[in-house]
Motif scaffolding. Structure first.
Motif, PDB file in Angstrom:
ATOM      1  N   THR A  94       0.849  -1.192   0.000  1.00 16.01           N
ATOM      2  CA  THR A  94       0.000   0.000   0.000  1.00 16.01           C
ATOM      3  C   THR A  94       0.881   1.237   0.000  1.00 16.01           C
ATOM      4  O   THR A  94       1.809   1.349   0.811  1.00 16.01           O
ATOM      5  CB  THR A  94      -0.923   0.021   1.229  1.00 16.01           C
ATOM      6  OG1 THR A  94      -1.811  -1.103   1.164  1.00 16.01           O
ATOM      7  CG2 THR A  94      -1.747   1.300   1.275  1.00 16.01           C
ATOM      8  N   ILE A  95       0.606   2.150  -0.914  1.00 14.13           N
ATOM      9  CA  ILE A  95       1.385   3.383  -1.030  1.00 14.13           C
ATOM     10  C   ILE A  95       0.433   4.571  -0.947  1.00 14.13           C
ATOM     11  O   ILE A  95      -0.512   4.682  -1.742  1.00 14.13           O
ATOM     12  CB  ILE A  95       2.172   3.428  -2.351  1.00 14.13           C
ATOM     13  CG1 ILE A  95       3.185   2.285  -2.406  1.00 14.13           C
ATOM     14  CG2 ILE A  95       2.876   4.774  -2.524  1.00 14.13           C
ATOM     15  CD1 ILE A  95       3.951   2.203  -3.715  1.00 14.13           C
ATOM     16  N   ILE A  96       0.671   5.445   0.029  1.00 11.71           N
ATOM     17  CA  ILE A  96      -0.081   6.692   0.148  1.00 11.71           C
ATOM     18  C   ILE A  96       0.902   7.817  -0.133  1.00 11.71           C
ATOM     19  O   ILE A  96       1.727   8.180   0.706  1.00 11.71           O
ATOM     20  CB  ILE A  96      -0.707   6.849   1.553  1.00 11.71           C
ATOM     21  CG1 ILE A  96      -1.510   5.600   1.925  1.00 11.71           C
ATOM     22  CG2 ILE A  96      -1.575   8.097   1.598  1.00 11.71           C
ATOM     23  CD1 ILE A  96      -2.669   5.295   0.995  1.00 11.71           C
TER      24      ILE A  96
ATOM     25  N   ASP B 259      -1.425  12.912   8.738  1.00 13.05           N
ATOM     26  CA  ASP B 259      -0.178  13.133   9.475  1.00 13.05           C
ATOM     27  C   ASP B 259       0.544  11.833   9.825  1.00 13.05           C
ATOM     28  O   ASP B 259       1.540  11.838  10.561  1.00 13.05           O
ATOM     29  CB  ASP B 259      -0.437  13.944  10.750  1.00 13.05           C
ATOM     30  CG  ASP B 259      -1.480  13.297  11.648  1.00 13.05           C
ATOM     31  OD1 ASP B 259      -1.872  12.131  11.374  1.00 13.05           O
ATOM     32  OD2 ASP B 259      -1.925  13.948  12.612  1.00 13.05           O
ATOM     33  N   ASN B 260       0.033  10.698   9.317  1.00 13.42           N
ATOM     34  CA  ASN B 260       0.695   9.392   9.476  1.00 13.42           C
ATOM     35  C   ASN B 260       0.970   9.028  10.936  1.00 13.42           C
ATOM     36  O   ASN B 260       2.031   8.486  11.266  1.00 13.42           O
ATOM     37  CB  ASN B 260       2.019   9.367   8.695  1.00 13.42           C
ATOM     38  CG  ASN B 260       1.812   9.390   7.199  1.00 13.42           C
ATOM     39  OD1 ASN B 260       0.914   8.736   6.679  1.00 13.42           O
ATOM     40  ND2 ASN B 260       2.636  10.172   6.511  1.00 13.42           N
ATOM     41  N   ASN B 261       0.008   9.304  11.819  1.00 16.20           N
ATOM     42  CA  ASN B 261       0.199   8.927  13.221  1.00 16.20           C
ATOM     43  C   ASN B 261      -0.704   7.764  13.628  1.00 16.20           C
ATOM     44  O   ASN B 261      -0.926   7.519  14.808  1.00 16.20           O
ATOM     45  CB  ASN B 261      -0.046  10.130  14.136  1.00 16.20           C
ATOM     46  CG  ASN B 261      -1.508  10.572  14.129  1.00 16.20           C
ATOM     47  OD1 ASN B 261      -2.312  10.086  13.322  1.00 16.20           O
ATOM     48  ND2 ASN B 261      -1.855  11.498  15.027  1.00 16.20           N
ATOM     49  N   ASN B 262      -1.223   7.060  12.604  1.00 13.76           N
ATOM     50  CA  ASN B 262      -2.079   5.887  12.819  1.00 13.76           C
ATOM     51  C   ASN B 262      -3.378   6.225  13.548  1.00 13.76           C
ATOM     52  O   ASN B 262      -3.969   5.367  14.217  1.00 13.76           O
ATOM     53  CB  ASN B 262      -1.325   4.791  13.584  1.00 13.76           C
ATOM     54  CG  ASN B 262      -0.134   4.265  12.803  1.00 13.76           C
ATOM     55  OD1 ASN B 262      -0.216   4.067  11.593  1.00 13.76           O
ATOM     56  ND2 ASN B 262       0.982   4.055  13.496  1.00 13.76           N
TER      57      ASN B 262
ATOM     58  N   ILE C 198      -7.034   8.784  12.914  1.00 12.48           N
ATOM     59  CA  ILE C 198      -7.760   9.736  12.068  1.00 12.48           C
ATOM     60  C   ILE C 198      -8.632  10.601  12.973  1.00 12.48           C
ATOM     61  O   ILE C 198      -9.542  10.099  13.644  1.00 12.48           O
ATOM     62  CB  ILE C 198      -8.616   8.999  11.025  1.00 12.48           C
ATOM     63  CG1 ILE C 198      -7.729   8.081  10.168  1.00 12.48           C
ATOM     64  CG2 ILE C 198      -9.357   9.998  10.133  1.00 12.48           C
ATOM     65  CD1 ILE C 198      -8.510   7.149   9.272  1.00 12.48           C
ATOM     66  N   ASN C 199      -8.329  11.898  13.003  1.00 13.73           N
ATOM     67  CA  ASN C 199      -9.065  12.806  13.886  1.00 13.73           C
ATOM     68  C   ASN C 199      -9.080  14.205  13.291  1.00 13.73           C
ATOM     69  O   ASN C 199      -8.695  14.399  12.125  1.00 13.73           O
ATOM     70  CB  ASN C 199      -8.448  12.794  15.295  1.00 13.73           C
ATOM     71  CG  ASN C 199      -6.942  13.015  15.257  1.00 13.73           C
ATOM     72  OD1 ASN C 199      -6.459  13.878  14.521  1.00 13.73           O
ATOM     73  ND2 ASN C 199      -6.208  12.221  16.037  1.00 13.73           N
ATOM     74  N   VAL C 200      -9.487  15.180  14.117  1.00 13.82           N
ATOM     75  CA  VAL C 200      -9.642  16.547  13.632  1.00 13.82           C
ATOM     76  C   VAL C 200      -8.321  17.135  13.141  1.00 13.82           C
ATOM     77  O   VAL C 200      -8.313  18.010  12.264  1.00 13.82           O
ATOM     78  CB  VAL C 200     -10.269  17.438  14.735  1.00 13.82           C
ATOM     79  CG1 VAL C 200      -9.300  17.618  15.901  1.00 13.82           C
ATOM     80  CG2 VAL C 200     -10.710  18.787  14.165  1.00 13.82           C
ATOM     81  N   SER C 201      -7.198  16.641  13.672  1.00 14.91           N
ATOM     82  CA  SER C 201      -5.898  17.146  13.207  1.00 14.91           C
ATOM     83  C   SER C 201      -5.699  16.853  11.721  1.00 14.91           C
ATOM     84  O   SER C 201      -5.162  17.687  10.973  1.00 14.91           O
ATOM     85  CB  SER C 201      -4.767  16.512  14.018  1.00 14.91           C
ATOM     86  OG  SER C 201      -4.853  16.869  15.377  1.00 14.91           O
ATOM     87  N   ASP C 202      -6.129  15.671  11.298  1.00 15.41           N
ATOM     88  CA  ASP C 202      -6.019  15.331   9.874  1.00 15.41           C
ATOM     89  C   ASP C 202      -6.913  16.235   9.036  1.00 15.41           C
ATOM     90  O   ASP C 202      -6.529  16.676   7.944  1.00 15.41           O
ATOM     91  CB  ASP C 202      -6.403  13.860   9.662  1.00 15.41           C
ATOM     92  CG  ASP C 202      -5.471  12.909  10.382  1.00 15.41           C
ATOM     93  OD1 ASP C 202      -4.281  12.864  10.027  1.00 15.41           O
ATOM     94  OD2 ASP C 202      -5.931  12.224  11.307  1.00 15.41           O
ATOM     95  N   VAL C 203      -8.114  16.537   9.555  1.00 12.92           N
ATOM     96  CA  VAL C 203      -9.028  17.418   8.824  1.00 12.92           C
ATOM     97  C   VAL C 203      -8.403  18.793   8.647  1.00 12.92           C
ATOM     98  O   VAL C 203      -8.438  19.379   7.549  1.00 12.92           O
ATOM     99  CB  VAL C 203     -10.377  17.522   9.554  1.00 12.92           C
ATOM    100  CG1 VAL C 203     -11.276  18.558   8.868  1.00 12.92           C
ATOM    101  CG2 VAL C 203     -11.066  16.167   9.608  1.00 12.92           C
ATOM    102  N   VAL C 204      -7.798  19.322   9.708  1.00 11.65           N
ATOM    103  CA  VAL C 204      -7.167  20.648   9.635  1.00 11.65           C
ATOM    104  C   VAL C 204      -6.037  20.643   8.605  1.00 11.65           C
ATOM    105  O   VAL C 204      -5.906  21.573   7.792  1.00 11.65           O
ATOM    106  CB  VAL C 204      -6.638  21.065  11.021  1.00 11.65           C
ATOM    107  CG1 VAL C 204      -5.793  22.339  10.913  1.00 11.65           C
ATOM    108  CG2 VAL C 204      -7.791  21.272  11.985  1.00 11.65           C
TER     109      VAL C 204
END
Length: 301
Positions: free
Chosen positions: A160-162, A282-285, A287-293
């Motif tokens: 898998t590549i992101i 942000d690749n911190n495993n 998914i939250n509001v930080s990713d949305v920002v």
């Protein structure tokens, strides 16, 4: 895997044509060609060869077996004697063609040997014989075929590549300076590269239709642009690919992805593993509001 190089040593009214090698059956065949100014009513000869390297299997095809001629043909695989004639006075018309084909099974590879047609007697107009050379030979050389090899070293199959690009490393063996390598994405040609022992490529940009499950294939091609047909001359992998933030996997990052990621965070949207990887900006495993920002900032930038 082998191929054959045939060398014609003599030529007369009959001659042995170029050898044909069948790798699937390990067999070797020679066409016996003829040129005659008068009709041929029958013939006989002896096939001589190295019986340690070859086994005489059969004779087949050629003008004696076509629908117009009714020839009775016999072969002794032990002595190599061939006898062919027509019981109904049929004959082969003057001209040129393939009289018959001689098929051998190969017992030993790597040797250079000689196959001969000895003591040929050809019957012309009933009661007469056609003068012909008494020995017609052909050398054959069985050589090892050098097969171009292609290996996609990275990325790993089913990985898998992101990212915004796909790095690819291709290794090759036995390619010449005139050979090239074609790279395909989902069966569509992406680019052609000059052959090298190691190719480090960056595939970018990725069209929007090429996200999700992607097939990458590399094929060796010769100087005429034709693909080598050996299995080892190509390689392919499957990968899962997505652009960071592209939740809906349409190849774009926009407000539609933000809406879906928010729904996922709230628990009202299900996501595949690839969508989760793409949403973790942000690749911190997690998914939250930080990713949305971060995705919003990416869109605005």
């Amino acid at each position: 895997m082998c191929f054959l190089k045939s060398i014609i040593l003599s030529y007369t009214d009959i001659n042995l044509g170029e050898a044909l090698f069948n790798s699937s059956t390990n067999s070797l065949s020679f066409p016996l060609n003829y040129t005659s100014d008068e009709p041929i009513y029958g013939f006989q000869f002896t096939i001589t060869f190295n019986d340690q390297d070859l086994t005489l299997n059969q004779i087949y095809g050629g003008d004696i077996y076509n629908d117009e001629n009714n020839f009775s043909t016999s072969l002794s695989t032990n002595t190599g004697n061939v006898l062919s004639y027509s019981e109904t006075q049929d004959f082969i018309y003057p001209g040129s063609g393939i009289l018959l084909n001689i098929l051998f099974e190969i017992n030993i590879f790597g040797n250079s040997d000689t196959i001969c047609i000895e003591n040929p007697i050809f019957a012309g107009t009933p009661g007469s014989t056609i003068e012909i050379n008494q020995q017609i030979c052909s050398n054959y050389i069985l050589e090892e075929e050098i097969i171009p090899e292609i290996i996609i070293v990275s990325p790993d199959n089913l990985s898998t590549i992101i990212d915004y690009t796909i790095p690819i490393t291709i290794e090759s063996l036995n390619l010449t300076d005139q050979d090239n390598i074609n790279v395909y994405i989902n069966s569509q040609i992406y680019n052609t590269y000059q052959s090298a022992e190691t190719l480090d490529l960056i595939i970018a940009p990725i069209p929007s239709t090429q996200t999700g499950n992607i097939n990458i294939e590399a094929k060796a091609i010769n100087s005429e642009g034709q693909e080598y047909n050996q299995e080892a001359s190509s390689d392919s992998i499957q990968i899962n690919f997505a652009i960071p933030g592209d939740y809906n996997l349409d190849g774009n990052v926009n407000v539609a992805d933000i809406v879906l990621i928010v729904k996922y965070i709230l628990g009202i949207e299900n996501a595949s593993a690839l969508q989760e990887y793409a949403s973790d900006f942000d690749n911190n495993n997690s998914i939250n509001v930080s990713d949305v920002v971060l995705i919003v900032n990416y869109i605005l930038s």
